[in-house]
Design a protein around this motif. Structure first.
Motif, PDB file in Angstrom:
ATOM      1  N   ILE A 185      42.549  10.351 -10.458  1.00 30.52           N
ATOM      2  CA  ILE A 185      43.329   9.288  -9.841  1.00 30.52           C
ATOM      3  C   ILE A 185      44.237   9.909  -8.787  1.00 30.52           C
ATOM      4  O   ILE A 185      45.145  10.674  -9.110  1.00 30.52           O
ATOM      5  N   LEU A 186      43.973   9.598  -7.528  1.00 30.35           N
ATOM      6  CA  LEU A 186      44.789  10.095  -6.420  1.00 30.35           C
ATOM      7  C   LEU A 186      45.789   9.013  -6.021  1.00 30.35           C
ATOM      8  O   LEU A 186      45.409   7.875  -5.756  1.00 30.35           O
ATOM      9  N   ILE A 187      47.075   9.391  -5.976  1.00 31.38           N
ATOM     10  CA  ILE A 187      48.139   8.461  -5.590  1.00 31.38           C
ATOM     11  C   ILE A 187      48.866   9.067  -4.396  1.00 31.38           C
ATOM     12  O   ILE A 187      49.475  10.131  -4.500  1.00 31.38           O
ATOM     13  N   SER A 188      48.806   8.387  -3.255  1.00 33.35           N
ATOM     14  CA  SER A 188      49.332   8.956  -2.021  1.00 33.35           C
ATOM     15  C   SER A 188      49.445   7.866  -0.962  1.00 33.35           C
ATOM     16  O   SER A 188      48.834   6.795  -1.090  1.00 33.35           O
ATOM     17  N   ASP A 189      50.206   8.149   0.110  1.00 33.04           N
ATOM     18  CA  ASP A 189      50.184   7.230   1.247  1.00 33.04           C
ATOM     19  C   ASP A 189      48.958   7.478   2.134  1.00 33.04           C
ATOM     20  O   ASP A 189      48.663   6.671   3.015  1.00 33.04           O
ATOM     21  N   VAL A 211      36.378   8.348  -9.395  1.00 31.74           N
ATOM     22  CA  VAL A 211      37.539   8.570  -8.535  1.00 31.74           C
ATOM     23  C   VAL A 211      38.232   7.244  -8.222  1.00 31.74           C
ATOM     24  O   VAL A 211      37.597   6.279  -7.800  1.00 31.74           O
ATOM     25  N   LEU A 212      39.543   7.215  -8.437  1.00 34.19           N
ATOM     26  CA  LEU A 212      40.378   6.061  -8.123  1.00 34.19           C
ATOM     27  C   LEU A 212      41.421   6.508  -7.111  1.00 34.19           C
ATOM     28  O   LEU A 212      41.992   7.592  -7.255  1.00 34.19           O
ATOM     29  N   VAL A 213      41.668   5.671  -6.113  1.00 30.04           N
ATOM     30  CA  VAL A 213      42.665   5.997  -5.093  1.00 30.04           C
ATOM     31  C   VAL A 213      43.649   4.841  -4.974  1.00 30.04           C
ATOM     32  O   VAL A 213      43.251   3.703  -4.706  1.00 30.04           O
ATOM     33  N   PHE A 214      44.925   5.146  -5.190  1.00 28.50           N
ATOM     34  CA  PHE A 214      45.996   4.188  -4.946  1.00 28.50           C
ATOM     35  C   PHE A 214      46.727   4.636  -3.692  1.00 28.50           C
ATOM     36  O   PHE A 214      47.355   5.699  -3.680  1.00 28.50           O
ATOM     37  N   GLN A 215      46.650   3.837  -2.645  1.00 31.14           N
ATOM     38  CA  GLN A 215      47.392   4.129  -1.419  1.00 31.14           C
ATOM     39  C   GLN A 215      48.704   3.361  -1.456  1.00 31.14           C
ATOM     40  O   GLN A 215      48.721   2.130  -1.498  1.00 31.14           O
ATOM     41  N   ASP A 273      36.961   3.792  -6.157  1.00 29.52           N
ATOM     42  CA  ASP A 273      37.802   2.605  -6.276  1.00 29.52           C
ATOM     43  C   ASP A 273      39.067   2.810  -5.447  1.00 29.52           C
ATOM     44  O   ASP A 273      39.789   3.787  -5.637  1.00 29.52           O
ATOM     45  N   PHE A 274      39.327   1.878  -4.540  1.00 33.21           N
ATOM     46  CA  PHE A 274      40.417   2.035  -3.583  1.00 33.21           C
ATOM     47  C   PHE A 274      41.281   0.796  -3.566  1.00 33.21           C
ATOM     48  O   PHE A 274      40.771  -0.328  -3.545  1.00 33.21           O
ATOM     49  N   GLN A 275      42.603   1.002  -3.581  1.00 31.51           N
ATOM     50  CA  GLN A 275      43.514  -0.133  -3.483  1.00 31.51           C
ATOM     51  C   GLN A 275      44.765   0.287  -2.729  1.00 31.51           C
ATOM     52  O   GLN A 275      45.369   1.319  -3.025  1.00 31.51           O
ATOM     53  N   THR A 276      45.154  -0.522  -1.733  1.00 34.68           N
ATOM     54  CA  THR A 276      46.415  -0.326  -1.034  1.00 34.68           C
ATOM     55  C   THR A 276      47.479  -1.176  -1.707  1.00 34.68           C
ATOM     56  O   THR A 276      47.264  -2.368  -1.954  1.00 34.68           O
ATOM     57  N   ILE A 277      48.612  -0.565  -2.030  1.00 31.97           N
ATOM     58  CA  ILE A 277      49.715  -1.274  -2.682  1.00 31.97           C
ATOM     59  C   ILE A 277      50.965  -1.117  -1.828  1.00 31.97           C
ATOM     60  O   ILE A 277      51.310  -0.009  -1.410  1.00 31.97           O
ATOM     61  N   ARG A 278      51.647  -2.232  -1.570  1.00 30.27           N
ATOM     62  CA  ARG A 278      52.935  -2.190  -0.877  1.00 30.27           C
ATOM     63  C   ARG A 278      54.048  -1.859  -1.872  1.00 30.27           C
ATOM     64  O   ARG A 278      53.997  -2.300  -3.033  1.00 30.27           O
ATOM     65  N   THR A 279      55.069  -1.152  -1.405  1.00 32.94           N
ATOM     66  CA  THR A 279      56.183  -0.851  -2.307  1.00 32.94           C
ATOM     67  C   THR A 279      56.996  -2.105  -2.637  1.00 32.94           C
ATOM     68  O   THR A 279      57.834  -2.073  -3.536  1.00 32.94           O
TER      69      THR A 279
END
Length: 303
Positions: A185-189, A211-215, A273-279
């Motif tokens: 799980i990658l967590i990054s901007d 692989v999961l990516v949280f942007q 798996d990719f997801q963009t999340i706003r703060t």
């Protein structure tokens, strides 16, 4: 007690870890209460689900009650058969310090990491963690005991953003260390070297990892709502610029959307798996949507 360990017992460090744990537990309670019933949550710690028998399976694991009703052979899967080995890879580079809301990107991303850690430990999965910028800055080994949460929170709580990001070297190191297939799980901007990021993600997928990516991005990075003459101070040694942001807005938004679309297309092609999340997003709602989608993908088809 070593000098380093005393440093992490300072009141501000303890306070940061406590806030992380409180936020994580609140989020997880909301997620679990909103989850659809599934064999991945809320069941016993032993039996998880059935799978159709294949040659080589242990005969002793055949569920004869199911056979008597369906005339088909199914084996019981137990916790050790479905245990995930997960590594959370958290970006703590300088760009993660940006944020104009209650939480900057690093605080928000750390909360994501803490909530995911708690969720995974609750379902008896092994969780490890790496924090990085241009090098590995902190790590916790993969363990599945509930008490491991404290070490994971320690790893998060003692980090401060610094330096640039080097996705390729870090993801290469993760790939070399994780010799068994698992979840990364990658967590990054993701605001760094595009080529290195995509090469690193491709490498992890080629080695069989899920692989999961949280942007994680701030609203201003997505909307560019700045007005009036503004001085932009670049993070990660990118300099300064004084200008009227209206002259930059259209070009900036086009460039950002082009980049995000490229990421979405790449991840779709490579089954990442990719997801963009706003703060500004409510984190429990964002993760609930994401976890429901993950569980929907894992649930066996009904015939």
């Amino acid at each position: 007690m070593t000098h380093d360990s005393r440093k992490f017992l300072q009141p501000e460090a303890i306070s940061r870890i406590s806030r992380l744990e409180i936020r994580a537990r609140h989020i997880v309670e909301g997620i679990l209460s909103g989850m659809h019933r599934s064999p991945y949550f809320g069941q016993s710690v032993e039996f998880v689900q059935h799978r159709e028998y294949v040659a080589g399976d242990e005969v002793r694991n055949i569920d004869w009650k199911v056979w008597s009703k369906t005339d088909k052979y199914y084996v019981k899967l137990y916790e050790e058969d479905t245990n995930l080995r997960t590594t959370i890879v958290l970006d703590v580079s300088e760009s993660m310090e940006f944020g104009r809301g209650p939480l900057n990107k690093l605080d928000y991303a750390s909360t994501v990491a803490a909530a995911l850690s708690l969720l995974l430990l609750k379902q008896q999965d092994s969780v490890g963690m790496i924090t990085f910028d241009e090098a590995v800055r902190g790590r916790a080994p993969q363990r599945s005991k509930q008490s491991h949460l404290l070490q994971l929170l320690d790893t998060l709580g003692k980090q401060s953003a610094s330096q640039k990001t080097d996705f390729y070297s870090i993801l290469t190191q993760v790939a070399e260390e994780q010799t068994r297939k698992g979840m990364i799980i990658l967590i990054s901007d993701l605001l760094a070297d595009r080529e290195g990021l995509l090469r690193g993600l491709s490498m992890l997928r080629a080695r069989g990892h899920d692989v999961l990516v949280f942007q994680i991005l701030d609203d201003e990075e997505l909307d560019f709502g700045f007005t009036g003459t503004t001085k932009f101070e670049g993070l990660e040694e990118t300099g300064e610029l004084i200008c009227d942001p209206r002259s930059l807005r259209d070009g900036y938004l086009n460039a950002m959307e082009t980049y995000l679309e490229e990421l979405r297309r790449f991840c779709a092609r490579n089954l990442v798996d990719f997801q963009t999340i706003r703060t500004s997003d409510h984190l429990d709602a964002a993760l609930l949507h994401y976890m429901n989608r993950r569980i929907g993908m894992k649930m066996p088809a009904r015939g």
